[in-house]
Design an enzyme around this catalytic site. Structure first.
Site, PDB file in Angstrom:
ATOM      1  N   HIS A 108     -52.913  23.745  32.874  1.00 49.22           N
ATOM      2  CA  HIS A 108     -54.288  24.205  32.642  1.00 49.22           C
ATOM      3  C   HIS A 108     -54.944  24.642  33.944  1.00 49.22           C
ATOM      4  O   HIS A 108     -55.556  25.722  34.011  1.00 49.22           O
ATOM      5  CB  HIS A 108     -55.104  23.082  31.998  1.00 49.22           C
ATOM      6  CG  HIS A 108     -56.582  23.364  31.960  1.00 49.22           C
ATOM      7  ND1 HIS A 108     -57.168  24.057  30.927  1.00 49.22           N
ATOM      8  CD2 HIS A 108     -57.583  23.063  32.828  1.00 49.22           C
ATOM      9  CE1 HIS A 108     -58.469  24.163  31.160  1.00 49.22           C
ATOM     10  NE2 HIS A 108     -58.739  23.564  32.313  1.00 49.22           N
ATOM     11  N   GLU A 109     -54.832  23.828  34.989  1.00 50.58           N
ATOM     12  CA  GLU A 109     -55.450  24.177  36.259  1.00 50.58           C
ATOM     13  C   GLU A 109     -54.805  25.416  36.866  1.00 50.58           C
ATOM     14  O   GLU A 109     -55.492  26.243  37.471  1.00 50.58           O
ATOM     15  CB  GLU A 109     -55.351  22.998  37.239  1.00 50.58           C
ATOM     16  CG  GLU A 109     -56.080  21.742  36.785  1.00 50.58           C
ATOM     17  CD  GLU A 109     -57.529  21.968  36.428  1.00 50.58           C
ATOM     18  OE1 GLU A 109     -58.151  22.916  36.965  1.00 50.58           O
ATOM     19  OE2 GLU A 109     -58.074  21.213  35.599  1.00 50.58           O
ATOM     20  N   HIS A 121     -56.132  28.795  35.660  1.00 52.32           N
ATOM     21  CA  HIS A 121     -57.250  29.399  36.393  1.00 52.32           C
ATOM     22  C   HIS A 121     -56.730  30.288  37.513  1.00 52.32           C
ATOM     23  O   HIS A 121     -57.239  31.386  37.737  1.00 52.32           O
ATOM     24  CB  HIS A 121     -58.137  28.302  37.001  1.00 52.32           C
ATOM     25  CG  HIS A 121     -58.874  27.486  35.986  1.00 52.32           C
ATOM     26  ND1 HIS A 121     -59.674  28.049  35.011  1.00 52.32           N
ATOM     27  CD2 HIS A 121     -58.954  26.140  35.808  1.00 52.32           C
ATOM     28  CE1 HIS A 121     -60.211  27.095  34.281  1.00 52.32           C
ATOM     29  NE2 HIS A 121     -59.787  25.921  34.738  1.00 52.32           N
ATOM     30  N   HIS A 156     -55.100  34.073  36.763  1.00 53.76           N
ATOM     31  CA  HIS A 156     -55.950  35.255  36.579  1.00 53.76           C
ATOM     32  C   HIS A 156     -57.276  35.093  37.295  1.00 53.76           C
ATOM     33  O   HIS A 156     -58.317  35.507  36.797  1.00 53.76           O
ATOM     34  CB  HIS A 156     -56.161  35.525  35.091  1.00 53.76           C
ATOM     35  CG  HIS A 156     -54.950  36.064  34.405  1.00 53.76           C
ATOM     36  ND1 HIS A 156     -54.641  37.400  34.375  1.00 53.76           N
ATOM     37  CD2 HIS A 156     -53.948  35.431  33.753  1.00 53.76           C
ATOM     38  CE1 HIS A 156     -53.494  37.570  33.718  1.00 53.76           C
ATOM     39  NE2 HIS A 156     -53.053  36.401  33.335  1.00 53.76           N
TER      40      HIS A 156
END
Length: 222
Positions: free
Chosen positions: A96-97, A100, A103
């Site tokens: 998830h991190e 970021h 993109h």
């Protein structure tokens, strides 16, 4: 006014329930290994490299659920329970991190949120005192409360811009986790459930911030 307090208390209760749910999911999925032995750090590096990103550093940060991506110094910061863990929760959070970072330059809401960070940091540092002074002097100096409302509105805007940013990162993470073979048909749903629970915290935080903003506006309007 009574209906507002019912709404405000309701949001506070929901926020507490969402946080408890996230804590429970974190404990539950932190005990389930991915099966390949890869730690959160390994997953983060693989996702970055699979997307041709080599200038982002993966490091660890103290605390629990303190994971975040910092576009200023290009670091993916993983909490202690994620960095060295080989659980499905660690894999989901790490991906998830990295979502970021993948993109960071092309995704407009993330660029907007990054641009607002210094403004929000400044607003947060003085907002409480300005609002307190504004409430005490609302009859003699209402402009002070109005200034506090504008400052708080910036933090509320930041909360709502954060929503699509976090949801987008989770979507990218889940697609990559499946395509790269990190997750399989047995544990992919667990990774999705973990990230969904985390997303709910941002939704509740944004609604709570909006409710508080409305409260200050009601005081200003008498």
């Amino acid at each position: 006014m009574m209906s507002y307090w019912v709404l405000f208390i309701g949001i506070a209760v929901v926020s507490w329930l969402v946080q408890m749910n996230l804590q429970n999911k974190f404990k539950k999925y932190s005990k389930i290994p991915t099966g390949n032995g890869m730690t959160g750090r390994d997953v983060a590096l693989k996702m970055l490299h699979d997307n041709g990103i080599y200038d982002v550093q993966v490091t660890h940060t103290p605390g629990r659920l303190t994971d975040h991506y910092n576009p200023t110094n290009k670091t993916v910061n993983l909490s202690e329970g994620v960095y060295e863990s080989n659980s499905i929760m660690a894999a989901a959070v790490a991906a998830h991190e990295c979502g970021h970072a993948v993109h960071a330059r092309m995704y407009a809401p993330l660029k907007m949120r990054s641009a607002l960070v210094p403004v929000v940091n400044f607003a947060s540092s003085i907002m409480t005192w300005v609002l307190l002074g504004g409430i005490l002097l609302v009859n003699s100096f209402p402009q002070l409360l109005l200034a506090g409302i504008i400052l708080f509105a910036m933090t509320t805007l930041f909360s709502f811009i954060t929503l699509p940013v976090e949801i987008n990162a989770s979507k990218r993470a889940l697609v990559w986790l499946s395509s790269s073979g990190i997750t399989n048909s047995y544990n992919h749903a667990q990774a999705e459930d973990a990230l969904r629970s985390a997303a709910y915290t941002y939704v509740v935080a944004a609604l709570g911030s909006l409710a508080t903003l409305v409260y200050y506006i009601m005081i200003f309007m008498g």
